[in-house]
Write an enzyme that holds these catalytic residues in place. Sequence first.
Site, short mmCIF file in Angstrom:
data_model
loop_
_atom_site.label_atom_id
_atom_site.label_comp_id
_atom_site.label_asym_id
_atom_site.label_seq_id
_atom_site.Cartn_x
_atom_site.Cartn_y
_atom_site.Cartn_z
N SER A 1 -9.78 2.48 2.70
CA SER A 1 -8.84 3.12 1.82
C SER A 1 -7.86 2.15 1.14
O SER A 1 -7.22 2.52 0.17
CB SER A 1 -8.02 4.13 2.62
OG SER A 1 -7.22 3.47 3.59
N SER B 1 -10.30 0.40 7.02
CA SER B 1 -9.66 0.43 5.70
C SER B 1 -9.01 -0.87 5.25
O SER B 1 -8.57 -0.96 4.11
CB SER B 1 -8.62 1.55 5.65
OG SER B 1 -9.24 2.80 5.53
N LYS C 1 0.86 -1.19 0.00
CA LYS C 1 0.00 0.00 0.00
C LYS C 1 0.89 1.24 0.00
O LYS C 1 1.90 1.28 0.72
CB LYS C 1 -0.91 -0.01 1.23
CG LYS C 1 -1.95 1.10 1.26
CD LYS C 1 -2.85 1.04 2.48
CE LYS C 1 -3.91 2.14 2.46
NZ LYS C 1 -4.81 2.09 3.63
#
Lengths: 491, 485
Positions: free
Chosen positions: A158, A182, A78
Amino acid sequence: MTELTALTLTDAVEGLRTKRFSAEEITRAHLEAMEGARTLNAFTVETPDRALEMARASDARIARGEGGPLEGAPLGVKDLFSTEGVETTAGSRILQGFKPPYESTVTANLWRDGAVMLGKLNMDEFAMGSSNETSAWGPVANPWRSRGSNASLTPGGSSGGSASAVAADLCLGATASDTGGSIRQPAAFTGTVGIKPTYGRCSRWGMVAFASSLDQAGPITRSVSDAALMLRSMSGHDPKDSTSLPVETPDFTQFVGRDVRGLRVGVPREYRVDGMPAEIEQLWEQGVAWLRDAGCEIVEVSLPHTRYALPAYYIVAPAEASSNLARYDGMRFGYRAGGGTLTEVYENTRAEGFGDEVKRRILIGTYVLSAGFYDAYYLRALKVRRRIADDFDRAWETCDALLTPSTPTAAFALGDKDADPVTMYLNDVFTVPANLAGLPGISVPAGLDANGLPLGLQLVGRALDEGTLFSLAGALEQAAAFRAKPERWWS
Amino acid sequence: MTDTLIQGRTGPWEIVLGLEVHAQVASRAKLFSGAAVGFGAGPNAQVSTVDAGFPGMLPVLNRFCVEQAVKTGLGLNAQIHRTSRFDRKNYFYPDLPQGYQISQLYHPIVGEGALEVERDDGSTFTVGIERLHLEQDAGKSIHDMDPHSTYVDLNRSGTALMEIVSRPDMRSAEDAAAYVRTLRTLLRALGTCDGDMEKGNLRADVNVSVRRPGEGLGTRCEIKNVNSFRFIMQAIEYEARRQVEILEDGGKITQETRLFDPGRGETRSMRSKEEAHDYRYFPDPDLLPLVLEEAWIEEIRASLPELPAARRRRFAEQYGLTAYDAGVLTAEDERAAYFERAAGGRNAKLVANWTVNDLLGRLSAEDRGIAESPIPPETLGELVGLIEEGTISSKIAKTVFEKLWAGEGSAREVVEREGLVQVSDTGALEAAVDKLIAANPDKAEAVKSKPQAIGWFVGQVMKETGGKANPAVVNALLRARLGID
């Protein structure tokens, strides 16, 4: 080659160890898959050269009979995690071009254990969002589509890039982060497994901060065993993070497949929210039945302050964010706009560098911390947070873990919730309490809805008791036998 | 010292002063980053990615700095808080890379304490300490290197400071200076801050207000960053006058932050109300509450050196020194150590006189500290010993002191080499006395009715012997010969 990308992380590591295929082979297979899946917009940066170099080094170690627990396994990262020399933007224009001179502790732990980095994964800007639409680099598409529809769906957020890439077989697993859901919400939307461990289990050092007291790293993978394997490598005390817990990391993989008979599973009555689709309700009941059949004792519990969790979260998280994001001023790194005076440079840099959602949260956070409002908002939110933690503590007197839906809906269409930020915030209603209390939570794919979209069930456990979660998640996984894969419309 | 009131046109005013002293912790590493601390390094040479506020960087508290704060708190007889917290003070400025300063607003590490302050005349007063907290320093903005740009040096960014906040217990500029001086002496004795005001390692913000004697507190103004004793006094005097004038003209004091301009000797408003910051303090979520173990605090307490106030009292009692001498000799650790080494087995009062008047006077004229004294303490003690045993007179001792200063050997060596030994041999002196009386019969006659005139005879004998005669012996001989009782 495609079957190499379809392997679970656990099987891939075993195949590498026994030399059924090389790290270079499986890495190349993933790089090809990534190239073919650019429509998904899951990766913001691909690092093929580094990946192949790392893979060859892994092959050399395997040849020498060395090799770590993730040796040769290609993973995605990420874009919230700093990667030395590789652009790290946290989905924001304001960090455009920023190449950190350091490696985050979590990713450094993965490379220490032999993993191979494929590239950086798209995300909501500064992890603020539940649909990946706030990314400065455009939204990620969910590999799943409603049956008979070509409409692009959100992979959630997210960690949307992480979830999408894992679901589309672009990497064996991915790092993710969870401040209010997330990891778990995108995992639920993409038919993947995602665990947010206990706050302090993974170091936050080198992870771009959103809300320091809530942010926690974790993996998104295709199986419960994979999550246990990857989390074991990511975890560990880090003296560079004062909030990192000074505890040993258990071998989480040992908990998967353990007998769950006699474990008490709580069903919180406050999680039956208004307007929850019947399908979600049914799935939840199904989950209860699966665990009961596996020998668990099901108890109803009450978490009376649940309805205050979301409002408290949307005070605490923006408050911390408003301060954490003050460093993006165009002075030392990242994006910088012009201006005649210092104030103009600040204003222009932040006006052009931040997106709307980030600005909205900075404004909320600045407001709730300002003189005259601090007591009414921030202090009160901290008190609510304490009450929510107390609710969980009381629940642990009668149960060992909680079972809830992961999300109140399945994946929705991109652009669907643009108009009203509050409807978007409501997506976190089941996940936020665990962040406020610092507890571990895992989302396990449990079935498909009427449109053929994945749905997830969440287990929440005691602090540092990820082991029990892995055992229960393993039981759910086995009972649900979720084997569905999205159709490969993107390649 | 008692009359500290300002006379205005309409009557007397009292000044009320409270100080916030920022003392840089004597630590080789910063408060949260582990980067080096030092003076004179190249710009931005001592900056870690934590100090520069890079994404994902986190603060880790430096244990050594905490220990120094506890030590200082104990030296101030203050309450040490077993639990304290760090807060963020948020504002934007280029020399504040994180966009916030980590400080301790709500729960400081040290609470109420007191400092006994000594004035120059030896009288003392007590200043209440409200709190001591740890915080980070900011970097340095340099505005005068380029007409269009500001340069930023982050070397200082993240350096540990102790902010020591006093109660408004001072009533004159002299007392405020005496407070800072006493505090500085304490910090140096503890070794927790080097007290170097020139390098900015000790700075004061002064809160000034005025009131009619006996009335409640007036509105105060805070004067920022005053960094010398002289400026502290100048700033206070100017600011108090300014406030008195406004009040006597029927005006009101606006509570504000003011800056002292040493060039003009005046204070001026730093920022207007519209620009007033809302610092949005809140607990730093990157740091856990700081919890101190009682045993560790006790360990630190046991390791405290003798503190200046206690030492001052001991010097006065043990050595019989005046309050002034005791104060001067305990103002610095090195001085006290020097004195104690020199005074061993000697007449301590005499050693104190020589140390304070001769040695420190000479050193200060040459702008040197006692550590740089060319005369080692043993040598000064030896010099006093020679006076005590009557080998040399005090007057000769001055000559010997000069030679010792020039590094010409030990006191005894100098005295012997130069033939400065005092003549106490009665035979030699008797001859000189008899000769003198014989040559001055009228004076010898006159002294019988006016015995105090004997001084002239003593002086003549001393002259005759080149100052080496023992004045006491000469005096006794003269009295016997002249028939004075």
